[in-house]
Design a protein around this motif. Structure first.
Motif, short mmCIF file in Angstrom:
data_model
loop_
_atom_site.label_atom_id
_atom_site.label_comp_id
_atom_site.label_asym_id
_atom_site.label_seq_id
_atom_site.Cartn_x
_atom_site.Cartn_y
_atom_site.Cartn_z
N GLU A 194 -31.65 33.61 -15.28
CA GLU A 194 -30.61 32.54 -15.34
C GLU A 194 -29.67 32.73 -16.70
OE1 GLU A 194 -33.44 31.93 -13.92
OE2 GLU A 194 -33.36 31.36 -12.15
N GLY A 195 -30.55 32.72 -17.69
CA GLY A 195 -29.89 32.68 -19.01
C GLY A 195 -29.25 33.65 -19.24
N HIS A 196 -29.51 34.72 -18.66
CA HIS A 196 -28.84 36.17 -19.11
C HIS A 196 -27.56 36.24 -18.29
CE1 HIS A 196 -32.15 37.85 -21.32
NE2 HIS A 196 -32.81 37.76 -20.45
N GLN A 238 -37.38 35.06 -15.93
CA GLN A 238 -36.30 34.81 -15.16
C GLN A 238 -34.78 35.26 -15.56
OE1 GLN A 238 -36.40 30.56 -14.40
NE2 GLN A 238 -38.34 30.76 -13.25
N ASN A 273 -33.51 31.19 -22.55
CA ASN A 273 -33.81 31.77 -21.53
C ASN A 273 -35.33 32.73 -21.57
OD1 ASN A 273 -33.60 32.67 -18.52
ND2 ASN A 273 -33.43 34.74 -19.53
#
Length: 103
Positions: free
Chosen positions: A60-62, A58, A51
Motif C-alpha cells: 500500500e505504501g508503495h 504489503q 510501509n
C-alpha cells in the motif's frame, strides 16, 4: 551499521525543510518549482519508509509513493507550461518583477 527508520526520517525532514526554506526565500519561479518537488519527494520517502517498517510485505505504501510521483510529474508539466507562458508575456521569471501578466 544498520540503517533504521530514524535515518530515513531525518533525511526526509531535512529535504522537507530545505523545500520549505527554498519556497519562501527564492524569487525565481523555477527555484520555487524545485522546492515544491523537494517537499513532494520528502513525503514519498515517508510513504515508502512507513510501509517498509510498519507493514512489511504489503504494497500500500508503495502505491501511495507511485501516486505521489505521478502527481509530482503532472505538477511539474503544468508548472513549466505556466512558467513558459509567463516568460513569453512578461519576459521575466522573478516573482518580484511580475506585476502585470498582460505585459
Amino acid at each position: 551499521m544498520e540503517i533504521h527508520v530514524i535515518h530515513y526520517l531525518v533525511i526526509s525532514t531535512i529535504m522537507m525543510f530545505c523545500g520549505i526554506y527554498g519556497f519562501f526565500t527564492r524569487k525565481n519561479l523555477l527555484a520555487l518549482l524545485i522546492s515544491v518537488e523537494l517537499m513532494l519527494n520528502a513525503t514519498n520517502i515517508n510513504f515508502a519508509v512507513f510501509n517498509r517498517y510498519l507493514f512489511p510485505g504489503q504494497l500500500e505504501g508503495h502505491f501511495f509513493t507511485l501516486f505521489g510521483i505521478a502527481i509530482a510529474a503532472a505538477e511539474t508539466a503544468v508548472a513549466i507550461a505556466i512558467i513558459i507562458n509567463v516568460y513569453r508575456n512578461v519576459k521575466q521569471v522573478l516573482t518580484d518583477d511580475i506585476t502585470d501578466l498582460k505585459g
